[in-house]
Scaffold this motif. Structure first.
Motif, short mmCIF file in Angstrom:
data_model
loop_
_atom_site.label_atom_id
_atom_site.label_comp_id
_atom_site.label_asym_id
_atom_site.label_seq_id
_atom_site.Cartn_x
_atom_site.Cartn_y
_atom_site.Cartn_z
N GLY A 171 5.41 5.34 -11.74
CA GLY A 171 4.43 4.73 -10.91
C GLY A 171 4.04 3.28 -11.54
N VAL A 172 4.12 3.09 -12.59
CA VAL A 172 3.79 1.82 -12.88
C VAL A 172 5.01 0.69 -12.68
CG1 VAL A 172 3.40 0.09 -15.30
CG2 VAL A 172 2.29 2.51 -14.92
N GLY A 173 6.15 1.17 -13.06
CA GLY A 173 7.38 0.46 -12.53
C GLY A 173 7.37 -0.03 -11.06
N GLY A 174 7.15 1.18 -10.27
CA GLY A 174 7.24 1.08 -8.95
C GLY A 174 6.10 0.26 -8.19
N LEU A 175 4.90 0.33 -8.66
CA LEU A 175 3.84 -0.59 -8.43
C LEU A 175 4.10 -1.87 -8.60
CD1 LEU A 175 0.89 -0.26 -7.19
CD2 LEU A 175 0.20 -0.43 -9.29
N THR A 176 4.55 -2.33 -9.86
CA THR A 176 5.01 -3.60 -10.03
C THR A 176 5.90 -4.07 -9.02
OG1 THR A 176 4.86 -3.41 -12.29
CG2 THR A 176 6.18 -5.15 -11.72
N ILE A 223 0.85 -1.08 -0.11
CA ILE A 223 0.04 -0.05 0.08
C ILE A 223 0.84 1.15 0.04
CG2 ILE A 223 -1.42 1.37 1.29
CD1 ILE A 223 -2.98 -1.34 2.29
N ALA A 224 2.03 1.27 0.73
CA ALA A 224 2.99 2.44 0.88
C ALA A 224 3.65 2.57 -0.52
CB ALA A 224 3.84 2.17 1.74
N GLY A 225 3.80 1.41 -1.17
CA GLY A 225 4.70 1.59 -2.53
C GLY A 225 3.56 1.97 -3.56
N ALA A 226 2.29 1.76 -3.50
CA ALA A 226 1.18 2.03 -4.58
C ALA A 226 0.84 3.44 -4.24
CB ALA A 226 -0.19 1.10 -4.19
N PHE A 227 0.75 3.95 -3.07
CA PHE A 227 0.37 5.29 -2.76
C PHE A 227 1.39 6.27 -3.33
CE2 PHE A 227 -3.39 7.04 -0.65
CZ PHE A 227 -3.17 8.25 -0.49
N ASP A 228 2.55 6.00 -3.09
CA ASP A 228 3.86 6.61 -3.52
C ASP A 228 3.72 6.78 -5.08
OD1 ASP A 228 6.57 7.80 -3.52
OD2 ASP A 228 7.00 6.15 -4.67
N PHE A 229 3.44 5.61 -6.02
CA PHE A 229 3.34 5.63 -7.22
C PHE A 229 4.35 6.51 -8.06
CE2 PHE A 229 0.88 6.21 -11.30
CZ PHE A 229 0.49 4.78 -11.37
N ILE A 260 -2.19 20.97 -4.70
CA ILE A 260 -1.59 20.43 -5.63
C ILE A 260 -1.90 19.10 -5.69
CG2 ILE A 260 0.83 19.93 -6.17
CD1 ILE A 260 1.84 22.64 -5.31
N TRP A 261 -1.80 18.51 -6.82
CA TRP A 261 -2.02 17.27 -7.04
C TRP A 261 -0.74 16.59 -6.82
CZ3 TRP A 261 -5.50 13.61 -6.01
CH2 TRP A 261 -5.52 12.16 -6.59
N PRO A 262 -0.17 15.47 -5.90
CA PRO A 262 1.10 15.11 -5.66
C PRO A 262 1.43 14.27 -6.69
CG PRO A 262 -0.09 14.92 -3.80
CD PRO A 262 -1.22 15.27 -4.73
N TRP A 263 0.47 13.50 -7.37
CA TRP A 263 0.96 12.55 -8.44
C TRP A 263 1.03 12.99 -9.67
CZ3 TRP A 263 -2.37 11.83 -4.23
CH2 TRP A 263 -2.20 10.87 -3.22
N LYS A 264 0.98 14.30 -9.78
CA LYS A 264 1.08 14.95 -11.13
C LYS A 264 2.44 14.64 -11.96
CE LYS A 264 0.83 19.26 -13.94
NZ LYS A 264 0.89 20.59 -13.73
N GLY A 265 2.07 13.94 -12.96
CA GLY A 265 3.55 13.39 -13.97
C GLY A 265 4.18 12.11 -13.30
N SER A 266 3.49 11.57 -12.45
CA SER A 266 4.41 10.44 -12.02
C SER A 266 4.03 8.92 -12.88
CB SER A 266 4.06 10.27 -10.63
OG SER A 266 2.92 9.74 -10.19
#
Length: 393
Positions: free
Chosen positions: A206-211, A48-54, A196-202
């Motif tokens: 994010g896809v690799g990190g989520l994996t 969950i922490a990794g997914a939220f970081d994205f 600010i949307w924190p995940w803008k441009g990630s």
């Protein structure tokens, strides 16, 4: 640069070893079933922490280091991300207490927040290339956790609960220290200045990190298909070989500048050959662990965990291809084969989790260990196939 990288790798390995010792302490005090519940909850929290970081942390490090993101904007983005993960974590804790009261899943929300907080607070140090300070903070996280665990334990807390609270406190305290250091190096941080949307441009990060984060779900899956005892048998030893990754990390750190410059693995052989001994030492230690696993498990964990010996043997052998995969993945990224490498890693993680569910249901903890070993061996074969097709081996 290399000196700082090695210092960070050594600190990381020491921190992993401390966590392994904490797991051993919990195992000896609680038994496989109780350990299994908390291992599954921690694995879910890590995902969950990794997914939220994205991918935001890696993106922010790149943007700040390149001078494209001012520190004030970074502080605002971090603040909003921490706020959002706090709200989600609070809901997870409340849901676990209300609907899963007899499980350890209350820990998932607590640890998901503490992990995300700590990892976000490291971003300014990483962006500033403050390798020495970063290594100290990384080690501090686990040292604080060990001290807190001892304090909780001696004051009468049950070992699984002591593990949860000590890991959470270690992450929060180390994250706070990182925040103080970063604030002293820059102007006072700006927090919540504009929405600010924190995940803008990630997305690309994010896809690799989520994996990669999904890999940690093996323990949670095993808990679902085989129960807490099998998860405890697996979780008691599945971190023991992780510190050996320091050798692979050091090899990758030493080799990546040469591979990036030549854009060829073959052309970099003369330089890489000088550091092969790092991987050879790690592989030899894996073989030694595999041979001595019955004796080591009995001494450190006791008779209740004798089935963990077979698990450790398989994990140690499966770590050998993983030692090669780590630098190969980095080298392929440097050679602009990042898309192929990412697809291979995604397929490997999918294979591991699928096999974990199937083999774990049939063989318990041994099945989960086999899933990891097979997936890492398959990933190494895939990397080799990609490089052979490129005629670069």
């Amino acid at each position: 640069m290399l000196k700082h990288s090695l210092f960070i790798a050594l600190s990381s390995a020491t921190a992993q070893a401390i966590v392994a010792l904490l797991y051993i302490a919990v195992a000896r005090q609680s038994g496989p079933a109780d350990l299994g519940g908390v291992v599954a909850a921690i694995a879910a929290a890590t995902f969950i922490a990794g997914a939220f970081d994205f991918g935001t942390n890696n993106l922010w490090v790149r943007e700040v280091a390149a001078g494209k993101m001012p520190y004030a904007e970074l502080s605002t983005r971090i603040s909003y991300k921490i706020l959002y993960i706090f709200l989600v974590a609070a809901l997870l804790v409340a849901g676990a207490v209300a609907f899963l009261p007899r499980t350890d899943y209350y820990a998932t929300g607590i640890l998901a927040f503490s992990m995300a907080f700590y990892q976000s607070m490291l971003v300014p140090l990483k962006a500033a290339a403050a390798g020495g300070l970063l290594a100290v903070v990384m080690l501090l996280e686990r040292v604080v956790a060990a001290i807190c665990f001892a304090a909780f334990w001696f004051t009468g807390f049950e070992a699984p609960s002591a593990l949860v609270y000590s890991l959470a406190l270690g992450s929060v305290i180390a994250g706070a220290v990182s925040f103080i250091i970063s604030a002293a190096r820059h102007h006072p941080p700006s927090m919540f200045t504009g929405l600010i949307w924190p995940w803008k441009g990630s997305l690309s990060y994010g896809v690799g990190g989520l994996t990669l984060s999904a890999q940690t779900l093996d323990a949670t899956l095993l808990y679902a298909v085989a129960g807490p005892t099998a998860t405890g048998v697996y979780g008691a030893v599945n971190r023991w070989t992780q510190p050996l990754g320091v050798f692979a990390n050091a090899f990758a750190t030493a080799g990546i500048p040469h591979v990036a410059k030549s854009q060829s693995l073959r052309a970099s052989y003369p330089t890489l050959r000088r550091a092969w001994w790092l991987l050879a030492i790690a592989a030899s230690m894996c073989l030694l662990v595999a041979i001595l696993s019955p004796l080591v498990v009995t001494i450190l964990l006791g008779e209740d965990f004798r089935d963990s010996a077979n698990v450790l043997t398989i994990l140690a052998l499966g770590t050998i291809p993983a030692l090669a995969n780590q630098p190969l993945y980095v080298f392929m990224q440097a050679m602009k084969l990042d898309r192929s490498a990412a697809m291979a890693v995604m397929a490997s993680v999918g294979l591991q989790l699928s096999l974990c569910a199937m083999l774990g249901f049939q063989y318990g903890a041994v099945g989960a260990a086999l899933a990891l070993a097979v997936s890492q061996s398959t990933l190494l074969a895939t990397f080799a196939f990609i490089l052979i097709r490129r005629r670069d081996v």
